[in-house]
Design a protein around this motif. Sequence first.
Motif, PDB file in Angstrom:
ATOM      1  N   LEU A 149       3.891   7.473   1.914  1.00  0.00           N
ATOM      2  CA  LEU A 149       2.742   8.286   1.507  1.00  0.00           C
ATOM      3  C   LEU A 149       2.274   9.189   2.648  1.00  0.00           C
ATOM      4  N   ARG A 150       2.248   8.656   3.857  1.00  0.00           N
ATOM      5  CA  ARG A 150       1.798   9.458   4.996  1.00  0.00           C
ATOM      6  C   ARG A 150       2.740  10.619   5.264  1.00  0.00           C
ATOM      7  N   GLU A 151       4.037  10.384   5.070  1.00  0.00           N
ATOM      8  CA  GLU A 151       4.995  11.473   5.266  1.00  0.00           C
ATOM      9  C   GLU A 151       4.842  12.571   4.223  1.00  0.00           C
ATOM     10  N   LYS A 152       4.184  12.236   3.108  1.00  0.00           N
ATOM     11  CA  LYS A 152       3.901  13.244   2.075  1.00  0.00           C
ATOM     12  C   LYS A 152       2.519  13.868   2.256  1.00  0.00           C
ATOM     13  N   GLY A 153       1.876  13.555   3.404  1.00  0.00           N
ATOM     14  CA  GLY A 153       0.603  14.191   3.735  1.00  0.00           C
ATOM     15  C   GLY A 153      -0.620  13.486   3.200  1.00  0.00           C
ATOM     16  N   GLN A 154      -0.445  12.284   2.652  1.00  0.00           N
ATOM     17  CA  GLN A 154      -1.586  11.562   2.106  1.00  0.00           C
ATOM     18  C   GLN A 154      -2.161  10.609   3.147  1.00  0.00           C
ATOM     19  N   THR A 155      -3.482  10.433   3.096  1.00  0.00           N
ATOM     20  CA  THR A 155      -4.127   9.495   4.009  1.00  0.00           C
ATOM     21  C   THR A 155      -4.030   8.095   3.421  1.00  0.00           C
ATOM     22  N   VAL A 156      -3.764   7.128   4.285  1.00  0.00           N
ATOM     23  CA  VAL A 156      -3.550   5.751   3.848  1.00  0.00           C
ATOM     24  C   VAL A 156      -4.285   4.795   4.768  1.00  0.00           C
ATOM     25  N   ASP A 157      -5.063   3.901   4.171  1.00  0.00           N
ATOM     26  CA  ASP A 157      -5.638   2.784   4.907  1.00  0.00           C
ATOM     27  C   ASP A 157      -4.815   1.550   4.546  1.00  0.00           C
ATOM     28  N   LEU A 158      -4.007   1.065   5.492  1.00  0.00           N
ATOM     29  CA  LEU A 158      -3.151  -0.089   5.250  1.00  0.00           C
ATOM     30  C   LEU A 158      -3.905  -1.358   5.633  1.00  0.00           C
ATOM     31  N   VAL A 159      -4.015  -2.299   4.702  1.00  0.00           N
ATOM     32  CA  VAL A 159      -4.669  -3.577   4.978  1.00  0.00           C
ATOM     33  C   VAL A 159      -3.744  -4.376   5.894  1.00  0.00           C
ATOM     34  N   LEU A 160      -4.202  -4.678   7.095  1.00  0.00           N
ATOM     35  CA  LEU A 160      -3.343  -5.239   8.132  1.00  0.00           C
ATOM     36  C   LEU A 160      -3.314  -6.760   8.155  1.00  0.00           C
ATOM     37  N   GLU A 161      -4.164  -7.398   7.349  1.00  0.00           N
ATOM     38  CA  GLU A 161      -4.207  -8.854   7.318  1.00  0.00           C
ATOM     39  C   GLU A 161      -4.132  -9.325   5.869  1.00  0.00           C
ATOM     40  N   CYS A 177      -2.202  -2.541  -0.062  1.00  0.00           N
ATOM     41  CA  CYS A 177      -2.405  -3.956   0.221  1.00  0.00           C
ATOM     42  C   CYS A 177      -1.200  -4.774  -0.246  1.00  0.00           C
ATOM     43  N   ALA A 178      -0.716  -5.664   0.637  1.00  0.00           N
ATOM     44  CA  ALA A 178       0.341  -6.614   0.271  1.00  0.00           C
ATOM     45  C   ALA A 178      -0.318  -7.846  -0.346  1.00  0.00           C
ATOM     46  N   LEU A 179       0.217  -8.326  -1.480  1.00  0.00           N
ATOM     47  CA  LEU A 179      -0.357  -9.494  -2.146  1.00  0.00           C
ATOM     48  C   LEU A 179       0.135 -10.804  -1.542  1.00  0.00           C
ATOM     49  N   ASP A 180       1.060 -10.705  -0.597  1.00  0.00           N
ATOM     50  CA  ASP A 180       1.582 -11.907   0.049  1.00  0.00           C
ATOM     51  C   ASP A 180       1.930 -11.545   1.486  1.00  0.00           C
ATOM     52  N   HIS A 181       1.817 -12.512   2.386  1.00  0.00           N
ATOM     53  CA  HIS A 181       2.079 -12.247   3.792  1.00  0.00           C
ATOM     54  C   HIS A 181       3.505 -11.727   4.002  1.00  0.00           C
ATOM     55  N   ASP A 182       4.457 -12.239   3.238  1.00  0.00           N
ATOM     56  CA  ASP A 182       5.849 -11.825   3.391  1.00  0.00           C
ATOM     57  C   ASP A 182       6.089 -10.384   2.946  1.00  0.00           C
ATOM     58  N   LEU A 183       5.100  -9.788   2.282  1.00  0.00           N
ATOM     59  CA  LEU A 183       5.258  -8.418   1.770  1.00  0.00           C
ATOM     60  C   LEU A 183       4.573  -7.382   2.661  1.00  0.00           C
ATOM     61  N   GLN A 184       4.107  -7.781   3.845  1.00  0.00           N
ATOM     62  CA  GLN A 184       3.443  -6.812   4.722  1.00  0.00           C
ATOM     63  C   GLN A 184       4.423  -5.737   5.199  1.00  0.00           C
ATOM     64  N   GLY A 185       5.687  -6.114   5.403  1.00  0.00           N
ATOM     65  CA  GLY A 185       6.701  -5.118   5.767  1.00  0.00           C
ATOM     66  C   GLY A 185       6.888  -4.073   4.682  1.00  0.00           C
ATOM     67  N   PRO A 186       7.121  -4.487   3.414  1.00  0.00           N
ATOM     68  CA  PRO A 186       7.198  -3.513   2.326  1.00  0.00           C
ATOM     69  C   PRO A 186       5.935  -2.658   2.189  1.00  0.00           C
ATOM     70  N   ALA A 187       4.760  -3.283   2.412  1.00  0.00           N
ATOM     71  CA  ALA A 187       3.509  -2.511   2.335  1.00  0.00           C
ATOM     72  C   ALA A 187       3.503  -1.419   3.403  1.00  0.00           C
ATOM     73  N   ALA A 188       4.005  -1.737   4.598  1.00  0.00           N
ATOM     74  CA  ALA A 188       4.097  -0.732   5.661  1.00  0.00           C
ATOM     75  C   ALA A 188       5.035   0.398   5.257  1.00  0.00           C
ATOM     76  N   THR A 189       6.127   0.043   4.550  1.00  0.00           N
ATOM     77  CA  THR A 189       7.069   1.061   4.060  1.00  0.00           C
ATOM     78  C   THR A 189       6.376   2.007   3.087  1.00  0.00           C
ATOM     79  N   VAL A 190       5.588   1.444   2.173  1.00  0.00           N
ATOM     80  CA  VAL A 190       4.849   2.263   1.198  1.00  0.00           C
ATOM     81  C   VAL A 190       3.882   3.193   1.922  1.00  0.00           C
ATOM     82  N   ALA A 191       3.154   2.665   2.920  1.00  0.00           N
ATOM     83  CA  ALA A 191       2.198   3.486   3.673  1.00  0.00           C
ATOM     84  C   ALA A 191       2.910   4.639   4.373  1.00  0.00           C
ATOM     85  N   THR A 192       4.058   4.369   4.954  1.00  0.00           N
ATOM     86  CA  THR A 192       4.806   5.414   5.662  1.00  0.00           C
ATOM     87  C   THR A 192       5.272   6.502   4.707  1.00  0.00           C
TER      88      THR A 192
END
Length: 517
Positions: free
Chosen positions: A454-466, A437-452
């Motif tokens: 983790l997913r590339e390491k085989g972990q399941t991720v639910d990314l909060v999209l709003e 989860c991004a704590l600010d709207h401007d951090l949704q891009g970094p949050a997507a980076t974190v999700a990617t």
Amino acid sequence: MAAAAAATAAKPSSFLILRPRLNHYLKPLCVSLANPSSSSSSSFPFNRACVLPILKPLLSSNPRHHSSVAFARDNGGGAGGRSGALGPAPVAEVIQKIDVNPPKGTRDFSPDEMRLRNWLFHNFREVSRLFGFEEVDFPVLESEALFVRKAGEEIKDQLYCFEDRGNRRVALRPELTPSLARLVIQKGKSLSLPVKWFAIGQCWRYERMTRGRRREHYQWNMDIIGVPDVMAEAELISSIVTFFKRIGITASDVGFKVSSRKVLQEVLSRYSIREDLFGKVCIIIDKIEKIPLNDIKEELKAAGVSTEAVEQLLQVLSIKSLTELEEILGDAGEAVVELKQLFSLAEKFGYSEWIQFDASIVRGLAYYTGIVFEGFDRDGKLRAICGGGRYDRLLSTFGGDDIPACGFGFGDAVIVELLKEKGRLPALSLQVDNIVCALDHDLQGPAATVATILREKGQTVDLVLENKPLKWVFKRAARINAERLILVGSAEWQRGMVGVKILSSGEQHEIKLDELE
């Protein structure tokens, strides 16, 4: 010029002609919607909400009709003029809501049901893998002739069949075995025997629905091609027992009734019953636990079996032990020899407590030729769980060379009913490793980076999209059973860090992005 101007002024425009007629049609409708009790024809009530049904076009789509409106006169406006009527009042089109239920006898699979189906299929595949079988699949749509030619009259009446645009008779497959036979013939001598194949496929039958019986179901098949010995049937039954054990079903819950088509053949041959009647007799006998015994007798007689043969046949079919069968048929016949061998092998495989002899088991499909078996629940509340047997002469009915073969079919519906009955359905909830989860709207891009990462390491991720409040995020994490909550905050991100909360313990810490595992 004055005369021309007067004439122009006297001649009404198309708008002036059309407007009174629109008012004529629309005003009463709107007034009645705004005030149902009012019969007034006052002007359109703009200060009140008015919901109009969808109207068909007032004007024809033909351009000539449109242009004629401009020169039309009011009714009675002059002799010889065209009528200015626009036709009958427009009719409201009613848009009916579709039936949101699936067609009768079929199912939707919501996420909960899909998890159960995937669990079941996983166990089907794991057991098949343990026994060295390879997975195959076939088209859901096959030639109708594939099933009609040798499956028997019962299947004919249950096919979902039609003629396609190429004038070919096709059908949704009611079972998998004929498709397997077709593929074996197609491969021909390129196949290295024995073949051990399994399939999990959707099948369709238009039949009366009961508990555990639908018009659409998934079926697990295991087949062995190229082994004439009873050892093949023994291994197939062993695979089903292995499956039952994996899902928590015991020998006190289910068992296998075993017999042989050759028992029936030996009895019928004693009374000179024609060979072409054998398939029809098998279909009738297969109903022995479904309809009254007198009805069975009448159907057998109608099929051409003599009264004496019917009585002898029913006497043999009531036998529940191999010893009794041996007393009637002797110990030299193929049926008795093969059945005794199967029960001996059952001891070696370790499932003798699971099987019992029952001469009434013949299976309804015409292509079986030897040993047949059915899985049943010992409480007697459900229909057959699975069934199979030997079909050594199936391939020749499709123009191929006969190859010894046996197999079984195991549906997905009855076993689920059994697990429900025994209270052994697995608890299968959604589980996710991380919720990010991004704590600010401007951090949704970094949050997507974190999700990617983790997913590339085989972990399941639910990314909060709003942008959501943390209270909502924690509720979401609980619903999806997330193990960790990863928070992307501005201050932490500037330092190359993220916040991590272990949800089971409440432990919190910060971690460098490149160390996130």
